[in-house]
Motif scaffolding. Structure first.
Motif, short mmCIF file in Angstrom:
data_model
loop_
_atom_site.label_atom_id
_atom_site.label_comp_id
_atom_site.label_asym_id
_atom_site.label_seq_id
_atom_site.Cartn_x
_atom_site.Cartn_y
_atom_site.Cartn_z
N GLU A 1 -30.61 17.73 -38.95
CA GLU A 1 -31.11 16.39 -38.66
C GLU A 1 -31.31 15.59 -39.94
O GLU A 1 -30.95 14.41 -40.01
CB GLU A 1 -32.42 16.44 -37.86
N LYS A 2 -31.86 16.24 -40.96
CA LYS A 2 -32.06 15.58 -42.26
C LYS A 2 -30.70 15.19 -42.86
O LYS A 2 -30.52 14.08 -43.35
CB LYS A 2 -32.80 16.50 -43.22
N ALA A 3 -29.75 16.10 -42.78
CA ALA A 3 -28.41 15.84 -43.30
C ALA A 3 -27.75 14.68 -42.56
O ALA A 3 -27.09 13.83 -43.17
CB ALA A 3 -27.55 17.10 -43.20
N LYS A 4 -27.95 14.65 -41.26
CA LYS A 4 -27.37 13.56 -40.45
C LYS A 4 -27.96 12.22 -40.87
O LYS A 4 -27.22 11.24 -41.05
CB LYS A 4 -27.62 13.81 -38.96
N GLU A 5 -29.26 12.16 -41.06
CA GLU A 5 -29.91 10.90 -41.46
C GLU A 5 -29.45 10.45 -42.84
O GLU A 5 -29.18 9.27 -43.06
CB GLU A 5 -31.44 11.04 -41.42
N GLU A 6 -29.35 11.39 -43.77
CA GLU A 6 -28.88 11.03 -45.12
C GLU A 6 -27.42 10.59 -45.08
O GLU A 6 -27.03 9.66 -45.78
CB GLU A 6 -29.06 12.20 -46.08
N THR A 7 -26.62 11.26 -44.27
CA THR A 7 -25.22 10.89 -44.13
C THR A 7 -25.10 9.48 -43.55
O THR A 7 -24.26 8.69 -43.99
CB THR A 7 -24.47 11.90 -43.23
N LEU B 1 -27.29 7.01 -43.89
CA LEU B 1 -27.66 6.06 -44.95
C LEU B 1 -26.52 5.88 -45.95
O LEU B 1 -26.18 4.76 -46.34
CB LEU B 1 -28.92 6.53 -45.68
N ILE B 2 -25.93 7.00 -46.37
CA ILE B 2 -24.85 6.95 -47.36
C ILE B 2 -23.61 6.26 -46.78
O ILE B 2 -22.99 5.42 -47.44
CB ILE B 2 -24.51 8.37 -47.87
N ALA C 1 -21.19 1.34 -39.98
CA ALA C 1 -20.01 2.20 -40.08
C ALA C 1 -20.30 3.60 -39.53
O ALA C 1 -19.45 4.20 -38.88
CB ALA C 1 -19.51 2.29 -41.52
N PHE C 2 -21.50 4.12 -39.80
CA PHE C 2 -21.83 5.46 -39.32
C PHE C 2 -21.74 5.52 -37.80
O PHE C 2 -21.19 6.48 -37.24
CB PHE C 2 -23.23 5.87 -39.78
N GLU C 3 -22.27 4.50 -37.13
CA GLU C 3 -22.28 4.47 -35.67
C GLU C 3 -20.86 4.43 -35.10
O GLU C 3 -20.63 4.87 -33.98
CB GLU C 3 -23.09 3.28 -35.15
N ASP C 4 -19.91 3.94 -35.89
CA ASP C 4 -18.52 3.89 -35.46
C ASP C 4 -17.79 5.19 -35.78
O ASP C 4 -17.02 5.70 -34.97
CB ASP C 4 -17.81 2.70 -36.13
N TYR D 1 -19.10 8.38 -36.85
CA TYR D 1 -19.71 9.65 -36.41
C TYR D 1 -19.21 10.10 -35.04
O TYR D 1 -18.80 11.26 -34.89
CB TYR D 1 -21.24 9.52 -36.45
N PRO D 2 -19.19 9.24 -34.02
CA PRO D 2 -18.67 9.69 -32.72
C PRO D 2 -17.19 10.08 -32.77
O PRO D 2 -16.76 10.98 -32.06
CB PRO D 2 -18.87 8.48 -31.80
N LYS D 3 -16.42 9.44 -33.66
CA LYS D 3 -14.99 9.74 -33.77
C LYS D 3 -14.75 11.10 -34.41
O LYS D 3 -13.67 11.67 -34.27
CB LYS D 3 -14.28 8.65 -34.57
N THR D 4 -15.75 11.64 -35.12
CA THR D 4 -15.64 12.97 -35.72
C THR D 4 -16.18 14.03 -34.77
O THR D 4 -16.44 15.16 -35.18
CB THR D 4 -16.39 13.06 -37.05
N ASN D 5 -16.36 13.65 -33.50
CA ASN D 5 -16.95 14.54 -32.50
C ASN D 5 -18.39 14.89 -32.87
O ASN D 5 -18.82 16.02 -32.75
CB ASN D 5 -16.09 15.80 -32.31
N ASN D 6 -19.10 13.87 -33.37
CA ASN D 6 -20.52 13.99 -33.77
C ASN D 6 -20.72 15.09 -34.81
O ASN D 6 -21.63 15.91 -34.69
CB ASN D 6 -21.42 14.21 -32.55
N SER D 7 -19.88 15.08 -35.83
CA SER D 7 -19.95 16.08 -36.89
C SER D 7 -20.39 15.43 -38.20
O SER D 7 -19.67 14.61 -38.77
CB SER D 7 -18.58 16.74 -37.08
N THR D 8 -21.56 15.83 -38.67
CA THR D 8 -22.06 15.34 -39.96
C THR D 8 -21.11 15.77 -41.07
O THR D 8 -20.77 14.98 -41.95
CB THR D 8 -23.48 15.89 -40.23
N GLU D 9 -20.66 17.01 -41.01
CA GLU D 9 -19.76 17.55 -42.03
C GLU D 9 -18.47 16.74 -42.14
O GLU D 9 -18.02 16.40 -43.24
CB GLU D 9 -19.44 19.01 -41.71
N HIS D 10 -17.88 16.39 -41.00
CA HIS D 10 -16.63 15.63 -41.02
C HIS D 10 -16.86 14.17 -41.42
O HIS D 10 -16.00 13.55 -42.04
CB HIS D 10 -15.91 15.73 -39.68
N THR D 11 -18.02 13.63 -41.06
CA THR D 11 -18.37 12.27 -41.49
C THR D 11 -18.53 12.24 -43.01
O THR D 11 -18.07 11.30 -43.66
CB THR D 11 -19.65 11.79 -40.79
#
Length: 131
Positions: A63-69, A71-72, A81-84, A86-96
């Motif tokens: 969750e912390k990683a997702k929030e920082e991702t 912001l970045i 941009a994140f909202e656009d 993130y879902p396209k990466t199948n909700n993957s913080t790592e791929h974002t």
């Protein structure tokens, strides 16, 4: 009179068909260097947390990683941009993070390329070619 045009410090990138304008002004490039370092740290943190057996610690870390991702991503690519992306990466913080890293890498390459071209242009004015 000579007309001299001005170029804007903007790089355009297309991410999954969506065009984004990336600000490459001096202040932003300094910020991007800091964020690139933070992205690397974030990737390492995710890897380290994934190896732990404590589910609660892992969920909190993700969750912390997702929030920082978020912001970045919004700082580098643009607000929303994140909202656009993130879902396209199948909700993957790592791929974002991977997408943002690719954008930062592209910006660095373009800046290096421009500096090299500028240097070569100036150099060619002063150095005669050997025959």
């Amino acid at each position: 009179m000579k007309e001299i045009g001005i170029q804007r410090a903007i790089e355009e990138v297309s991410i999954d068909g969506t065009l984004y304008e990336i600000d490459t002004s001096d202040d932003k490039r300094k910020k991007y260097a800091e964020l690139a370092s933070r992205l690397n740290e974030l990737g390492d943190e995710i890897e380290a947390q994934a190896k732990q057996n404590d589910e609660k610690v892992l969920v909190e870390a993700l969750e912390k990683a997702k929030e920082e991702t978020k912001l970045i991503t919004n700082e580098v690519i643009g607000e929303g941009a994140f909202e656009d992306i993130y879902p396209k990466t199948n909700n993957s913080t790592e791929h974002t993070i991977g997408v943002v890293s690719d954008v930062l890498h592209y910006i660095k390459e373009r800046q290096d390329e421009r500096q090299k071209q500028h240097f070569e242009k100036k150099r060619s004015k002063y150095i005669k070619k050997k025959k």
